[in-house]
Design a protein around this motif. Sequence first.
Motif, PDB file in Angstrom:
ATOM      1  N   GLN A 169      -9.402   4.259  -0.014  1.00 38.99           N
ATOM      2  CA  GLN A 169      -7.965   4.042   0.213  1.00 38.99           C
ATOM      3  C   GLN A 169      -7.533   2.576   0.200  1.00 38.99           C
ATOM      4  N   ASN A 170      -8.337   1.707  -0.419  1.00 34.22           N
ATOM      5  CA  ASN A 170      -7.907   0.316  -0.574  1.00 34.22           C
ATOM      6  C   ASN A 170      -6.689   0.213  -1.478  1.00 34.22           C
TER       7      ASN A 170
ATOM      8  N   VAL B 220      -6.801 -12.881  -7.977  1.00 30.16           N
ATOM      9  CA  VAL B 220      -7.316 -12.804  -6.613  1.00 30.16           C
ATOM     10  C   VAL B 220      -6.994 -14.115  -5.905  1.00 30.16           C
TER      11      VAL B 220
ATOM     12  N   GLU C  59      -8.886  -3.370  -9.059  1.00 29.61           N
ATOM     13  CA  GLU C  59      -9.654  -4.514  -8.564  1.00 29.61           C
ATOM     14  C   GLU C  59     -10.159  -4.286  -7.143  1.00 29.61           C
ATOM     15  N   VAL C  60      -9.340  -3.662  -6.285  1.00 34.23           N
ATOM     16  CA  VAL C  60      -9.724  -3.501  -4.879  1.00 34.23           C
ATOM     17  C   VAL C  60     -10.594  -2.265  -4.642  1.00 34.23           C
ATOM     18  N   CYS C  61     -10.725  -1.415  -5.658  1.00 31.31           N
ATOM     19  CA  CYS C  61     -11.438  -0.149  -5.475  1.00 31.31           C
ATOM     20  C   CYS C  61     -12.950  -0.342  -5.568  1.00 31.31           C
ATOM     21  N   PRO C  62     -13.711   0.092  -4.546  1.00 37.13           N
ATOM     22  CA  PRO C  62     -15.161  -0.061  -4.631  1.00 37.13           C
ATOM     23  C   PRO C  62     -15.799   0.851  -5.685  1.00 37.13           C
TER      24      PRO C  62
ATOM     25  N   GLN D  89      -3.358   0.307   0.203  1.00 41.30           N
ATOM     26  CA  GLN D  89      -3.136  -0.881   1.028  1.00 41.30           C
ATOM     27  C   GLN D  89      -2.738  -2.063   0.148  1.00 41.30           C
ATOM     28  N   ALA D  90      -3.325  -2.122  -1.054  1.00 42.55           N
ATOM     29  CA  ALA D  90      -3.160  -3.316  -1.887  1.00 42.55           C
ATOM     30  C   ALA D  90      -2.001  -3.220  -2.860  1.00 42.55           C
TER      31      ALA D  90
ATOM     32  N   GLY E  88      -8.972 -14.332  -1.790  1.00 40.74           N
ATOM     33  CA  GLY E  88      -9.783 -13.127  -1.583  1.00 40.74           C
ATOM     34  C   GLY E  88      -9.051 -11.815  -1.738  1.00 40.74           C
ATOM     35  N   LYS E  89      -7.726 -11.864  -1.902  1.00 42.81           N
ATOM     36  CA  LYS E  89      -6.971 -10.617  -2.048  1.00 42.81           C
ATOM     37  C   LYS E  89      -6.315 -10.542  -3.435  1.00 42.81           C
ATOM     38  N   ALA E  90      -6.473  -9.394  -4.082  1.00 44.09           N
ATOM     39  CA  ALA E  90      -5.832  -9.221  -5.389  1.00 44.09           C
ATOM     40  C   ALA E  90      -4.343  -8.991  -5.177  1.00 44.09           C
TER      41      ALA E  90
END
Lengths: 249, 211
Positions: A215-216, A74, A162-165, A219-220, A77-79
């Motif tokens: 849908q993160n 990360v 990692e980005v998935c809630p 995007q990631a 803040g972004k993976a």
Amino acid sequence: MSEKQIHLIVSRQDGPESKPYTEEFKIPYRPNMNVISVLMEVQKNPVNAKGEKTTPVVWEMNCLEEVCGACSMVINGKARQACSALIDQLEQPIRLDAMRTFPIIRDLMVDRSRMFDALKRVKAWIPIDGTYDLGQGPRIPEKVRQTAYELSKCMTCGVCLEVCPNVNSNSPFIGAAPISQARLFNTHPTGEMNKEERLEALMYDGGAPDCGNSQNCVQACPKGIPLTTSIAEINRQLTVYSFKKFFVS
Amino acid sequence: MATSHFFNRRLHSLLGIIPVGAFLLVHLTVNYMATRGPESFNSAAHFMESLPYLAVLEWVLIFLPLLYHAIYGLYVAFQADYGNVTNYGYFRNFMFMLQRITGVITLIFLGWHIWETRVQMAFGEELNFEMMTNILSNTGMMIFYIVGVVSAIFHFSNGMWSFLVSWGITIGPRSQRLSSYFWMLVFVLVSIIAVSALFAFVNPEYIVTIG
């Protein structure tokens, strides 16, 4: 002396059960560096910003060209992949953290074996071994091959998880990557012959229905894989399969 | 085991549309009759009350599906980790969070709303325009009702969007984007209908007529 420096803030952790802490580093600037080459400087001279000697930061890497998926972390803040994170394009101070969705081994190094387990669960392969020669499989239409090629770019890097809630310790969701891989093998004319086995595996707790459509992932994804299209396509296959299973068999 | 998890999830998704979502639209249409005055609303409400085997309709088409959708929905909502919206502030991630927040608000609102109207009716009170006027002349209640109703409509509209994805109807990014526009338009239009109905109950012109 006004030498240009790179300011690094790293979330560190000495072992899987240890308490996390942050440590700052100041690295002399060189043009065209990436996060990996900055971490290599820390490795060469493990002295923190206060001038104290420390242990070198641990991370994983392999190909250095964004095809292996090993150096996911990360960054601000972004993976993403550390190898393709160019210092000249990053805002300073640069904050590095491990992908905390996964169990931490040490510092920025995580254990992504749950992804391999998920690939095994959804049978993300094509069984071609038999006691006799099975001969040639069907030909792949060019259009199908192009779609499949995009899906085959997945490097199991773990960024989509990692980005998935919905991927976290409260939820059994396997994440986008294995669902997309099931679609890849269901797309292949030979793999399609075992389509039901993969769909059956995706019906379980944690499978495709656990997607919450944030849908993160799409995007990631560093490889630009149409992950949400894969999930919706698998949802369609599951709809058809479940109706067939209920009404026909 | 596999099939039951899949079935539970899909049932949750389906019940949100049929019958719960469909009932929401019917209910809001009856409410909208209030804009034509107390008599129109009362006759529409009376028509709903005079349906045959009402108890069966209410339990099978409203209460049981709603309870299932609510309880399973809470379980789903508490599985998610909302911390990542700050780092990944994409439109759909934001909608993902709103879907769960509006679901919980709708549940709280409905609990209160059903107690105040349907349960009181079972205790012998008459459910009519006047009852709603009494509730909604309180500004706090009016705000609570607006928030509750708009949350329910958002949850329905955005839920329709994700229903179409979850059943594999809108698959590619283009259809999903167009579906986003469509359901947001539905959200705005239905909200206008619902909120204008709420204000009709406190329209001074009508309050005079009911005395």
